[in-house]
Design an enzyme around this catalytic site. Structure first.
Site, PDB file in Angstrom:
ATOM      1  N   HIS A  54       7.645   7.636 -10.375  1.00  0.00           N
ATOM      2  CA  HIS A  54       6.948   6.466  -9.837  1.00  0.00           C
ATOM      3  C   HIS A  54       5.446   6.670  -9.959  1.00  0.00           C
ATOM      4  O   HIS A  54       4.869   7.536  -9.313  1.00  0.00           O
ATOM      5  CB  HIS A  54       7.321   6.268  -8.370  1.00  0.00           C
ATOM      6  CG  HIS A  54       6.761   5.018  -7.761  1.00  0.00           C
ATOM      7  ND1 HIS A  54       7.185   3.764  -8.121  1.00  0.00           N
ATOM      8  CD2 HIS A  54       5.804   4.828  -6.811  1.00  0.00           C
ATOM      9  CE1 HIS A  54       6.529   2.850  -7.413  1.00  0.00           C
ATOM     10  NE2 HIS A  54       5.678   3.473  -6.618  1.00  0.00           N
ATOM     11  N   HIS A  56       1.567   4.471 -10.406  1.00  0.00           N
ATOM     12  CA  HIS A  56       0.651   3.345 -10.612  1.00  0.00           C
ATOM     13  C   HIS A  56      -0.587   3.971 -11.259  1.00  0.00           C
ATOM     14  O   HIS A  56      -1.440   4.522 -10.562  1.00  0.00           O
ATOM     15  CB  HIS A  56       0.265   2.681  -9.289  1.00  0.00           C
ATOM     16  CG  HIS A  56       1.425   2.131  -8.513  1.00  0.00           C
ATOM     17  ND1 HIS A  56       2.142   1.041  -8.928  1.00  0.00           N
ATOM     18  CD2 HIS A  56       1.980   2.520  -7.336  1.00  0.00           C
ATOM     19  CE1 HIS A  56       3.091   0.768  -8.046  1.00  0.00           C
ATOM     20  NE2 HIS A  56       3.025   1.652  -7.069  1.00  0.00           N
ATOM     21  N   ARG A  77      -4.922  -0.781   0.834  1.00  0.00           N
ATOM     22  CA  ARG A  77      -4.467  -1.738  -0.166  1.00  0.00           C
ATOM     23  C   ARG A  77      -5.590  -2.687  -0.586  1.00  0.00           C
ATOM     24  O   ARG A  77      -5.679  -3.073  -1.759  1.00  0.00           O
ATOM     25  CB  ARG A  77      -3.272  -2.537   0.373  1.00  0.00           C
ATOM     26  CG  ARG A  77      -2.602  -3.386  -0.692  1.00  0.00           C
ATOM     27  CD  ARG A  77      -1.403  -4.142  -0.159  1.00  0.00           C
ATOM     28  NE  ARG A  77      -1.772  -5.241   0.707  1.00  0.00           N
ATOM     29  CZ  ARG A  77      -0.970  -6.272   0.997  1.00  0.00           C
ATOM     30  NH1 ARG A  77       0.251  -6.316   0.500  1.00  0.00           N
ATOM     31  NH2 ARG A  77      -1.376  -7.240   1.790  1.00  0.00           N
ATOM     32  N   TYR A 116       2.720  -3.850 -12.411  1.00  0.00           N
ATOM     33  CA  TYR A 116       2.646  -5.244 -11.965  1.00  0.00           C
ATOM     34  C   TYR A 116       1.303  -5.909 -12.265  1.00  0.00           C
ATOM     35  O   TYR A 116       1.089  -7.075 -11.922  1.00  0.00           O
ATOM     36  CB  TYR A 116       2.958  -5.373 -10.470  1.00  0.00           C
ATOM     37  CG  TYR A 116       2.115  -4.509  -9.559  1.00  0.00           C
ATOM     38  CD1 TYR A 116       0.842  -4.894  -9.175  1.00  0.00           C
ATOM     39  CD2 TYR A 116       2.618  -3.312  -9.073  1.00  0.00           C
ATOM     40  CE1 TYR A 116       0.077  -4.111  -8.333  1.00  0.00           C
ATOM     41  CE2 TYR A 116       1.858  -2.517  -8.222  1.00  0.00           C
ATOM     42  CZ  TYR A 116       0.594  -2.917  -7.854  1.00  0.00           C
ATOM     43  OH  TYR A 116      -0.159  -2.125  -7.026  1.00  0.00           O
ATOM     44  N   HIS A 198       9.058  -5.645  -6.800  1.00  0.00           N
ATOM     45  CA  HIS A 198       7.971  -4.949  -6.107  1.00  0.00           C
ATOM     46  C   HIS A 198       8.396  -4.527  -4.708  1.00  0.00           C
ATOM     47  O   HIS A 198       8.226  -3.368  -4.308  1.00  0.00           O
ATOM     48  CB  HIS A 198       6.710  -5.816  -6.027  1.00  0.00           C
ATOM     49  CG  HIS A 198       5.594  -5.126  -5.302  1.00  0.00           C
ATOM     50  ND1 HIS A 198       5.451  -5.201  -3.932  1.00  0.00           N
ATOM     51  CD2 HIS A 198       4.596  -4.322  -5.745  1.00  0.00           C
ATOM     52  CE1 HIS A 198       4.422  -4.474  -3.558  1.00  0.00           C
ATOM     53  NE2 HIS A 198       3.881  -3.931  -4.653  1.00  0.00           N
ATOM     54  N   HIS A 224      10.053  -0.746  -4.202  1.00  0.00           N
ATOM     55  CA  HIS A 224       9.463  -0.141  -3.011  1.00  0.00           C
ATOM     56  C   HIS A 224      10.357  -0.523  -1.838  1.00  0.00           C
ATOM     57  O   HIS A 224      10.508  -1.710  -1.537  1.00  0.00           O
ATOM     58  CB  HIS A 224       8.061  -0.707  -2.749  1.00  0.00           C
ATOM     59  CG  HIS A 224       7.019  -0.292  -3.744  1.00  0.00           C
ATOM     60  ND1 HIS A 224       6.171  -1.202  -4.347  1.00  0.00           N
ATOM     61  CD2 HIS A 224       6.673   0.920  -4.230  1.00  0.00           C
ATOM     62  CE1 HIS A 224       5.347  -0.567  -5.151  1.00  0.00           C
ATOM     63  NE2 HIS A 224       5.624   0.727  -5.114  1.00  0.00           N
ATOM     64  N   GLU A 227       8.892   1.328   2.858  1.00  0.00           N
ATOM     65  CA  GLU A 227       7.752   2.251   2.873  1.00  0.00           C
ATOM     66  C   GLU A 227       7.015   2.177   4.194  1.00  0.00           C
ATOM     67  O   GLU A 227       6.508   3.188   4.693  1.00  0.00           O
ATOM     68  CB  GLU A 227       6.800   1.916   1.723  1.00  0.00           C
ATOM     69  CG  GLU A 227       5.585   2.834   1.650  1.00  0.00           C
ATOM     70  CD  GLU A 227       4.655   2.501   0.502  1.00  0.00           C
ATOM     71  OE1 GLU A 227       3.677   3.248   0.298  1.00  0.00           O
ATOM     72  OE2 GLU A 227       4.896   1.492  -0.200  1.00  0.00           O
ATOM     73  N   HIS A 261      10.222   5.560  -2.103  1.00  0.00           N
ATOM     74  CA  HIS A 261       9.762   5.932  -0.762  1.00  0.00           C
ATOM     75  C   HIS A 261      10.939   6.073   0.196  1.00  0.00           C
ATOM     76  O   HIS A 261      11.162   7.148   0.728  1.00  0.00           O
ATOM     77  CB  HIS A 261       8.710   4.965  -0.205  1.00  0.00           C
ATOM     78  CG  HIS A 261       7.505   4.834  -1.041  1.00  0.00           C
ATOM     79  ND1 HIS A 261       6.708   5.913  -1.377  1.00  0.00           N
ATOM     80  CD2 HIS A 261       6.946   3.754  -1.657  1.00  0.00           C
ATOM     81  CE1 HIS A 261       5.723   5.523  -2.150  1.00  0.00           C
ATOM     82  NE2 HIS A 261       5.840   4.211  -2.342  1.00  0.00           N
ATOM     83  N   ASP A 312       3.105   8.392  -7.731  1.00  0.00           N
ATOM     84  CA  ASP A 312       2.713   7.135  -7.110  1.00  0.00           C
ATOM     85  C   ASP A 312       1.236   6.814  -7.330  1.00  0.00           C
ATOM     86  O   ASP A 312       0.825   6.444  -8.409  1.00  0.00           O
ATOM     87  CB  ASP A 312       3.073   7.161  -5.629  1.00  0.00           C
ATOM     88  CG  ASP A 312       2.983   5.784  -4.970  1.00  0.00           C
ATOM     89  OD1 ASP A 312       2.668   4.803  -5.660  1.00  0.00           O
ATOM     90  OD2 ASP A 312       3.228   5.688  -3.759  1.00  0.00           O
TER      91      ASP A 312
END
Length: 434
Positions: A54, A56, A77, A116, A198, A224, A227, A261, A312
């Protein structure tokens, strides 16, 4: 045909000395323990390549830039969304090339990219609809790592909430349009295409089965899952189910599902995941970084759930650190030692099946020729039992990496990308200047 002679190698039945590996057409053609020295000499312990379940890639630009205030996952975020708004295909290629080079140096030979960031600002498609995914494909190829693009369906900003300005870049507008775009991606020797939901926050319940059906049956589907506690609360308030229960109700919970997660699960969630023979991908260094919590790794494994690990947010890129954290974090949660054997940890760290490469992850005839050789004479590994590498070694101890029979790391240096640290520094500085 290439011959490697391994001082020691971790074979499916255990660690053996003086192992000759013959590689032909990217596959292991023969394995011979106790062989005389010949071919390319790999000093130390040779392992199967590790799988990064996983990632990003663009989050790597946040490393060391989010520690100035306490905050929460949700405030972090917002910083991540600010970064996402700055990327275009060219910038993403340059950044990801450095990130993937760092992964290979850290012991990974495959990566599942949870992708994404699809469109231009405002959600306008690029002239080539998969321009961002193609940038990742090229970056991985140039860095010498196998890539599974886990193309992600992202339709909402929350349960019942429309995407905001940044999130519009993530959305295809409908699950059907998402599936049509993904179907145009073409696989090759080092590139495969999976899918992802997602989260239950970002994909309405009515669209879950459409995404499930939009991914070929022999490719993984990631999500996900649980989480954050707030995710569970919102899902139960809206649908009357936990996120896992919602997947169960919509026929999405099956053997190819990978729950990323899986931190805040109920006992029933664990039972459902085990009955489905699903997988779970833990990302311990990111889960620590974001203060997510510690998931029930041992309980999941005992229930029949296959475990894997991922980097991640790429706050740390180190296959050994991520793998041993399964054991170390579970010790903290349970207040017991010896939660996983070294063999169980290696199995989790080399779970390529969860990213669509089931032929990888073992040094055996017919397996893909992905090898990672670790020094046993560094200040970290000197004096350890060879199987102790999963507890003692780190990215700095990786001396050689071979992917699909091709040498990518030699004597600790990347063969294909010159000075990856400079590549990363220049691109990250440029992103934050803009």
């Amino acid at each position: 045909m290439t011959t490697y002679w391994c001082e020691r190698a971790w074979l499916p039945h255990g660690i053996a000395d003086a192992v000759q590996l013959v590689v032909h057409d990217g596959r292991i053609a023969s394995v011979t323990p106790g062989a005389p020295k010949c071919g390319t000499i790999l000093t130390g312990l040779t392992l199967p390549g590790f799988a990064n379940g996983h990632s990003h890639a663009f989050h790597r630009a946040l490393r060391g830039r989010t520690h100035h205030e306490r905050g929460t996952f949700w405030t972090w975020r917002e910083r991540m969304y600010s970064l996402a708004a700055r990327l275009d295909p060219d910038a993403y290629y340059r950044l990801a090339r450095g990130v993937y080079a760092e992964m290979v140096l850290g012991g990974y030979t495959s990566v599942g990219e949870f992708h994404y960031l699809h469109h231009a600002p405002g959600g306008k498609p690029y002239a080539s609809p998969n321009a961002m995914g193609d940038a990742l494909r090229q970056a991985a190829r140039d860095a010498g790592i196998r890539l599974t693009l886990l193309d992600t369906c992202y339709l909402a900003g929350g349960i019942g909430v429309a995407p905001d300005e940044v999130q519009q870049r993530f959305s295809d507008g409908s699950a059907e349009t998402w599936a049509e775009r993904v179907a145009t991606l073409k696989e090759d020797e080092l590139f495969r295409v999976g899918g992802a939901i997602h989260s239950v926050r970002a994909v309405p319940a009515a669209d879950l089965s459409t995404v499930h059906q939009g991914v070929p049956g022999d490719r993984p589907l990631h999500i996900h899952l649980s989480e954050q506690r707030a995710e569970n609360e919102q899902c139960e308030a809206a649908y009357g189910w936990t996120p896992t229960g919602l997947l169960q109700q919509h026929g999405v919970l099956d053997e190819r599902l990978v729950a990323v997660h899986a931190t805040h699960l109920t006992d029933q969630d664990v039972v459902w995941l085990g009955q489905a023979r699903a997988a779970a991908c833990f990302c311990p260094t990111t889960e620590r970084d974001l203060g997510d919590g510690i998931g029930p790794a041992r309980q999941l494994l005992d229930a029949g759930v296959r475990l894997g690990v991922g980097s991640d947010s790429n706050a740390v890129v180190d296959a050994f650190e991520e793998t041993r954290a399964l054991e170390l974090d579970d010790r903290l949660a349970s207040e017991e030692r010896g939660r996983f054997t070294a063999e169980e940890l290696l199995s989790a760290g080399t779970d390529h099946a969860s990213v669509g490469w089931p032929e990888m992850g073992r040094l055996a005839v017919g397996a893909g020729a992905d090898l990672v050789t670790v020094a046993l004479d560094s200040v970290r590994t000197a004096g350890i039992e060879p199987s102790g590498v999963v507890f003692a070694a780190g990215a700095a101890d990786v001396r050689h990496v071979v992917v699909a029979g091709r040498e990518v790391v030699r004597e600790g240096g990347h063969v294909l990308v010159e000075r990856p640290e400079i590549v990363l520094a220049e691109e990250i500085e440029a992103l934050w200047r803009n």
